[in-house]
Every structure is written in C-alpha cells, then in structure tokens.
Scaffold this motif. Sequence first.
Motif: not given
Length: 156
Positions: A58-63, A67-70
């Motif tokens: 969820t953290v690494t792949k969820d669309a 925005p949190l990974r951006a």
Amino acid sequence: MTENNRSTSGYLATLAMYAIIVTAVAILGKLTRRKLPETMSVRNLVMTAFAAHKLSRTVTKDAVLAPLRAPFTRPAGDGGPGEVMERPDADDGVAHSIGQLLTCPFCFDVWVVTGFTIGHVFAPRTTRMIGESLAVLAGADFLHLAYATAQRIAEQ
C-alpha cells in the motif's frame, strides 16, 4: 562508490536513522520495563506476514498514496491492479535512499515488520487489531485477483 557510480552515503544515513529508532525504542523499553514476548504464535506470525505485505504494498505501490511519495519519486509506468510503478527521483544521497525505500515493498517490509514488532511490545492489542485488519485486506486482494483470473479463464 557502488558499481553504478552511486555513493552509499544516502543508504548509510537511512541505516543510521533505522538504528537510532531501534536503539531509542530499546532504551524506552528498558526504562519502562517492557519485556519482549517469549515467542510469537504461528497465528501471529502469519497475520504479521500478511499485514506487512499489505502495508508495504500500500505504501509503496498504491495510486492513492502517490502524492505522499511524490517528493521522493517519479512515475515509471503502470503496476499491477490498482498499483503504480515509480522510481526514486533523486540520483543520489538521502533523497534517493528514501525514494528507493518508498518504491520497494521488499525494502519497506523491514521497516513495517520492525513497527509491528515494536507494536507487539508497547501496544499488543492495537497492533493485533491493525495487523488483523491489514491481513484481511491482503486476503481480499488475493480473492479479487483469483476472481479476475477465473473470469479470464471462463471467457476463453
């Protein structure tokens, strides 16, 4: 330098942050006289494995979480159902290391399992509830994939 000319300083900083967190939690455990569980039941091991899998994906792949990974990642194509593929935005340093961590479910698993382990010591009931919920979601994901596969087979 590594074989692809990337320095290891970012990775060393990330490892140092991990070590500091684990050390601080160990000291807090000692000060509050928390004891590590003697063992984990098979049920807890399986539940934690499924929960770690679900949370790390969820953290690494969820669309929705893109925005949190951006700040640390950039798009790199489509992933599996409901997932995106990203790669670290920075080419080196701590930003690259964090980007790598946020795009690699295998890498992020270490942090998730550490969090669950800490949770089992400091808040076992809450940790169990969160873990069981995530494990159920992981099971539901597998059922969705099995259903979609069965539909494709039936259409052939």
